[in-house]
Every structure is written in structure tokens, then in C-alpha cells.
Design an enzyme around this catalytic site. Structure first.
Site, PDB file in Angstrom:
ATOM      1  N   SER A   1       0.837  -1.197   0.000  1.00 51.20           N
ATOM      2  CA  SER A   1       0.000   0.000   0.000  1.00 51.20           C
ATOM      3  C   SER A   1       0.882   1.260   0.000  1.00 51.20           C
ATOM      4  O   SER A   1       1.648   1.453  -0.931  1.00 51.20           O
ATOM      5  CB  SER A   1      -0.954  -0.058   1.199  1.00 51.20           C
ATOM      6  OG  SER A   1      -2.036   0.824   1.026  1.00 51.20           O
TER       7      SER A   1
ATOM      8  N   ASP B   1      -8.772  -6.132  -4.614  1.00 47.67           N
ATOM      9  CA  ASP B   1      -8.517  -4.777  -4.099  1.00 47.67           C
ATOM     10  C   ASP B   1      -9.466  -3.787  -4.785  1.00 47.67           C
ATOM     11  O   ASP B   1      -9.509  -3.714  -6.013  1.00 47.67           O
ATOM     12  CB  ASP B   1      -7.055  -4.424  -4.369  1.00 47.67           C
ATOM     13  CG  ASP B   1      -6.546  -3.267  -3.537  1.00 47.67           C
ATOM     14  OD1 ASP B   1      -7.277  -2.258  -3.408  1.00 47.67           O
ATOM     15  OD2 ASP B   1      -5.423  -3.351  -3.020  1.00 47.67           O
TER      16      ASP B   1
ATOM     17  N   HIS C   1      -8.075  -5.199  -0.258  1.00 49.13           N
ATOM     18  CA  HIS C   1      -6.856  -4.486   0.122  1.00 49.13           C
ATOM     19  C   HIS C   1      -6.367  -4.880   1.514  1.00 49.13           C
ATOM     20  O   HIS C   1      -5.174  -5.056   1.745  1.00 49.13           O
ATOM     21  CB  HIS C   1      -7.100  -2.975   0.063  1.00 49.13           C
ATOM     22  CG  HIS C   1      -5.838  -2.186   0.211  1.00 49.13           C
ATOM     23  ND1 HIS C   1      -4.899  -2.093  -0.795  1.00 49.13           N
ATOM     24  CD2 HIS C   1      -5.332  -1.482   1.257  1.00 49.13           C
ATOM     25  CE1 HIS C   1      -3.878  -1.349  -0.382  1.00 49.13           C
ATOM     26  NE2 HIS C   1      -4.115  -0.963   0.856  1.00 49.13           N
TER      27      HIS C   1
END
Lengths: 355, 355
Positions: free
Chosen positions: A146, A300, A329
Site C-alpha cells: 500500500s 482490491d 486491500h
């Protein structure tokens, strides 16, 4: 002592880490952090030749803790018996220098006075730390998820000669407009709380309603539609989605500092390696010499595979390795027992690649 | 006169429609609407045999206006030269009886006192209107998008003998938990605004900040990631995503009444035809006798194709007709010139099916 006391950001909750000052850090957006302290957790032993170092960066709201607990250890690709693994908590993480803990030489940048920090500032600070404190000038692997992927990409483009291999997980080299808007909604959930008081609250508890709404938006975007449909939260021993929110996602965020989250969110919105090349993403990613595995998560909602694939195709010799995880995610939390074996398999193969 | 004056809900902005009272409407959640008025727009002429009627229901924030402007007309499948098309604005739409306009016999349920309304209440009201006012007891087609799809499914299950064909577009028969959480974030964007005052504001302008945040969350979920990446808003002659938000999505929602939106949002969260069969969705959809085309939009972030397919597979003789539109859910606005030809092609084929 901090500008604000928040017991969450402590050894009690985050285990062992060391605070290391890299001195003054001049910032891309102007201003500086007079005494930039980085929270650093290391695993394993640096070889005499200093040729076994792995660098790990952290994501929004995450710290070295999740890497230590889920990703690093004997049996994992990130094996401390073989590698010297350095995890640095990002600026604004609450452990490294952050709005809520700015004090002493940093007293002038506490709370609402904290300057804007960019992904590039973090990576400059990290490179300095590795070089000056550990004498490390070459990395076997840079990896992060991320916002950690954003930092990984920044390493790949800014210091290509120092990065032998790279694995950006569930993140992008240039943040997308959709991601910018998603993060904007997170920011506004916090700043719209009257208790936030323009960043001059006296306790994170003043902003609990805003932090809960922020958790509520994470619920919508952080997990996949299938996560909710399949009631995957039952595996965590909750008996309703409401109990899961109240017992997991809300306390996760309400323990945190609002300004620290806002510092990270601003940074996240603007992650973009093409700043090095006048906006030309292909040119920026053309600088990469690391052997790279781009590792999006198939479910995601905001770093979709197709966005990651477009970037991967701009990196010479890179490979797309899609992780299959219904969590979406937040699969990054490694809640799904099928998640880490996939990550380990890819990272082990990457580390086994001669470069 | 309304409980609150809001010029948006007027003939000036919505063109021709008629307010028709169906009398007292007892509600599933208890309480009632003493004088339930439905805003009704009709197109074409009802045949003497009353065998050419099509019923259209409306979505969250939408009214008959978008159906009139984009979906209905010569050259469209919904052709007024052939069919008598009745569009009924849902309860809480701001045109039919709604929190902001409750007055006269409805004065006791104005604003924060407005009772909870369910999708089933709307459909009961609509069926009564069609039967008592128009003498219509059989529908060639029921069609609607999003919350209109929820109403379409409710028609299919509640009044199977009256619905010959059905086309739920971009919506589900039973709302998903993810959708519930998305809608919750929309609700909280509004109710967290201090100007909302527990529903007793004196003007929708008091809640402008909450309505803008509500628009901001729609930006994240209502369009697709590709909509933003490809800058599709340029086709609407904006030169930045910020200008598009400020010039399109924010004014769209800030003109509306907060309590009306909240009334619809509560209803949306709980759409579920399996309430008729003790929670058994297969049993509920097993009642359907209409020839049904289930029409999700491929880039929809919150009514994804796979959710719609699961329901379609429970409906005997139904077909899945996926609409290709990079706009995602808000493709329903028919901004993309390639959207309506797809909808028309499917609806024309459906209307041409002997039943």
C-alpha cells in the site's frame, strides 16, 4: 514527552523498536523536520559484507508490528536467519516523528503546524538512515504494501543503483485520481468532526466520531464486496458485521491520532514517482534496474490489478504476481491463512533470482 | 405548502408530473402516511384493453425526469407511441410525499418525524395507484435502475401475476451487506453535519457541508476507478476532476433535501424480497413468473455483476444482460452515448418476447 499523550504509540503496543535521529530533514514541500526521528525495528544480523539487507516500509495506519507478526520470521521469505531486515515506520506513523509526538526540537511543528511530507521525504530519510547508521548502501530487496508500495516504487526510481530487487504489494507508483478521492473522503471524515478543532484537539478521544466514520469508509473500500457477502469476519469470531466493526475496525482506528492519519493521508494522495521525470511515468519507471515483482491483490477495490499491471508493463524485466485474497486491500493484514503462503512464494522466488 | 421550502422539487426543475393521492398508506415498519401523494409522470396513451402499460420506478436521488430525458421517447424501447408508460417517483424522492414536504394531513410526520418506509411500501402504493387511478392490473414490463431495480424485484415477487416482463437494472433483489455499509457512510456524511440538527434544519443549505461529503463518497463508489483514470468527465466539458465535482456532483446533491435522501437511504439499505419467504431468497425469486432480464453494469462498484448473477440464476427463464459502461453505477445517468443503445436493445428484445 509528546505534544499529545497517546498510549497506543508505545512499546507496550508495538514491541521493540529503536528511535534513531537522522538530524534535520528538509522537505520537498518546503519547511523541515528539525530532528527527524525514525522508529526502526530490525530482525536478523547484518553480514560483515553488508550484503544481506532487506528494507521494509510501512502502510497507512500500519507499523513494523504487522510485518514482525505476519511477514518476518523463520519459515517466511523474510527470514532473519538469512537476512538483516530493517523496517522503518513512516513519518506520521505515530512512532517516527509525527504531528502528535512533535516536541523538544520539533515543538514548533506539533499538531496542526506539522508540515506536509511526501513519499520522497520518507525515502530520503530512510536512505540516510541506512547509510549513516548501518552503513548499508545496497539492498537485496525493498518491499512494502500500500503506502509501503509507494515508498518501494520511490526507492526503485530515486535510488535504482541501491535496489537489487523490489516487491511493491497492493500499491501504485503514481497514485490514481480515484484513490485521491477515496483518501479525500477519509480525510473529510476526520476533519468534519467538530472535535478535531482544526487539528488542535486535546485528545484523540475528542475525534472519536470522526475516526469511527473514517473506519466506516474503510469498511466499504478496504474489504471486498465478497468479504462482506461471505461473512469472512466470522473467521475472526465475530457474530455480526456490526460486532466486527465495533470490535475490530473501529477500535483499530479510534486508538490512533487524527493528525498522524491526516499526515499520512496527504502523503498517500500525492505518491508519484513521475515527479522525477516531469510527469512522465514511463520515463520514471524506465529508470528502474531492480528485478521487480508487482503484486496487486485481485479483490482490491482501490489499487485494482489493472492499474498495477499498467505500471508493471513499464518496468523492464518485471513480472505481475497477483495475490488471490477475498479480503481485498486489507488482505495485507494477513488474516486469510492463504495469503502469506502466496506472498512468501513470490518473495522467495524473487530473492532467489540472480541479479 | 411544504414543511420546508425547496425550489428544486418543483415543476420548474422536473417538468410535468401530477400529484395523485392514494389515501392513507399503512407502513410495514408501523405508522402510516395519512395522505400518501405520488408524483406520477405518464407518456403515451393507455389502450382501451389496458394492455400496453409499462411501469417505471425511480432510484436514489433520481426522479421521472431522467427517465423522460434519457430513456423514454420515440426511437427508444420505451416508446410512448406504442406503450403507456407510468413513472412513479418513490416516497421520499422529494416529489412524492417526503419528509421535507409533509404538510396538511401529513403535518405530523414532517421532517425528523417521518416514519421509516420500505421498498414494499412503495410497491404497495404503486400497485394501488395503477389499479385505482388507471385501472391497470397487468404490466407489459416493470423496469427500474438501482433502487428502481429493488422496486422492480419487489413487484416481481409481490405481484407476480401482474408483471409479464421485468428488467432490474444495476440493482439487487436483496441488498448486500457491503451495500448496506456503503449507504451507511452516505447517511453518516449527512447526519454528522451539525447543521442537520437531528433532522430539524431550516434549510437544506444548513447541511451543505454534509451534502458535499455525501457527494464525495458518491464520487468514490458511484463511478468506476477507470472513469476517473480515463478522465471521462472531460466529455462533460470540465477541465479537472475538482471542477467536475464542484460543477456537477456537488450541486446535484446540495440542491436536494437531506431528510429526503436519508429516507431513501434507509429504504435502500433494507431492500429484500426474501422478507416474503422468511429470508429464503431462492423461494422468493422462485415466485417470479415474469420473463426477466437482469441487467447489471460491468463497472458497477457496489452492485457488481457477480451479485446480480447469483440472483438471476434463481429466476426461472431469466437472462443476464450485462451493460458495458466505464462510468460504473452512475452509467444510469446515460452520459455515455454507448449506454442507451445497449439498454434499448435489451428492453426491445424483452418486450418482443411472447409471454
Amino acid at each position: 514527552m509528546s505534544a499529545l499523550d497517546n498510549p497506543f504509540y508505545s512499546h507496550e503496543f508495538h514491541g521493540d523498536y529503536e528511535l534513531i535521529s537522522i538530524g534535520r530533514l528538509e522537505l520537498e514541500e518546503g519547511g523541515s523536520i528539525p530532528d527527524c526521528q525514525l522508529a526502526v525495528a530490525t530482525f536478523g544480523r547484518l553480514s560483515e559484507a553488508k550484503d544481506n539487507a532487506i528494507f521494509v516500509s510501512t502502510w497507512y495506519s500500519g507499523t513494523h508490528q504487522i510485518w514482525r507478526d505476519a511477514y518476518i520470521g523463520p519459515g517466511h521469505a523474510l527470514d532473519p536467519e538469512k537476512y538483516f531486515i530493517v523496517v522503518v515506520d513512516q513519518i506520521g506513523s505515530g512512532l517516527s516523528t509525527s504531528p502528535h509526538n512533535a516536541s523538544g526540537p520539533n515543538a514548533d511543528i506539533a499538531m496542526s503546524k506539522f508540515p506536509h511530507v511526501r513519499i520522497g521525504d520518507d525515502v530520503v530519510a530512510q536512505e540516510r538512515l541506512l547509510r549513516e547508521h548501518f552503513g548499508i548502501t545496497s539492498l537485496e530487496l525493498v518491499v512494502g504494501g500500500s503506502m509501503g508500495a509507494q515508498q518501494t516504487y520511490e526507492w526503485m526510481v530515486r535510488f535504482p543503483e541501491k535496489v537489487k530487487r523490489a516487491a511493491p504489494i497492493a500499491g501504485t507508483a503514481r497514485n490514481t485520481p480515484h484513490d485521491f478521492l477515496f483518501t479525500k473522503s477519509l480525510i473529510e471524515a476526520i476533519t468534519s468532526d467538530p472535535g478535531w478543532s482544526g487539528g488542535e484537539y486535546t485528545s484523540n478521544a475528542d475525534v472519536v466520531e470522526g475516526l469511527k466514520r473514517h473506519a466506516g469508509i474503510w469498511a466499504v473500500m478496504g474489504f471486498s464486496t465478497e468479504f462482506w457477502k461471505q461473512e469472512v469476519w466470522r473467521a475472526l469470531e465475530f457474530d455480526s458485521k456490526e460486532a466486527f466493526m465495533a470490535g475490530f475496525l473501529e477500535p483499530y482506528f479510534t486508538a490512533m491520532d487524527p493528525n498522524d492519519l491526516l499526515c499520512m493521508a496527504w502523503k498517500w494522495q500525492r505518491g508519484d514517482v513521475s515527479r522525477h521525470t516531469g510527469g512522465d511515468l514511463a520515463a520514471a519507471l524506465g529508470r528502474v534496474t531492480a528485478k521487480t515483482f508487482v503484486m496487486p491483490i485481485n479483490e482490491d477495490m482501490f489499487f485494482p490489478v489493472r492499474d498495477c499491471r499498467l505500471e508493471q508493463e513499464l518496468i523492464a524485466g518485471s513480472e505481475l504476481r497477483v495475490i488471490d485474497d477475498v479480503l481485498g486491500h486489507l488482505g495485507l493484514f494477513s488474516v486469510n491463512p492463504e495469503y502469506m503462503p502466496q506472498v512468501d512464494r513470490h518473495l522467495r522466488e524473487l530473492l532467489g533470482t540472480k541479479v
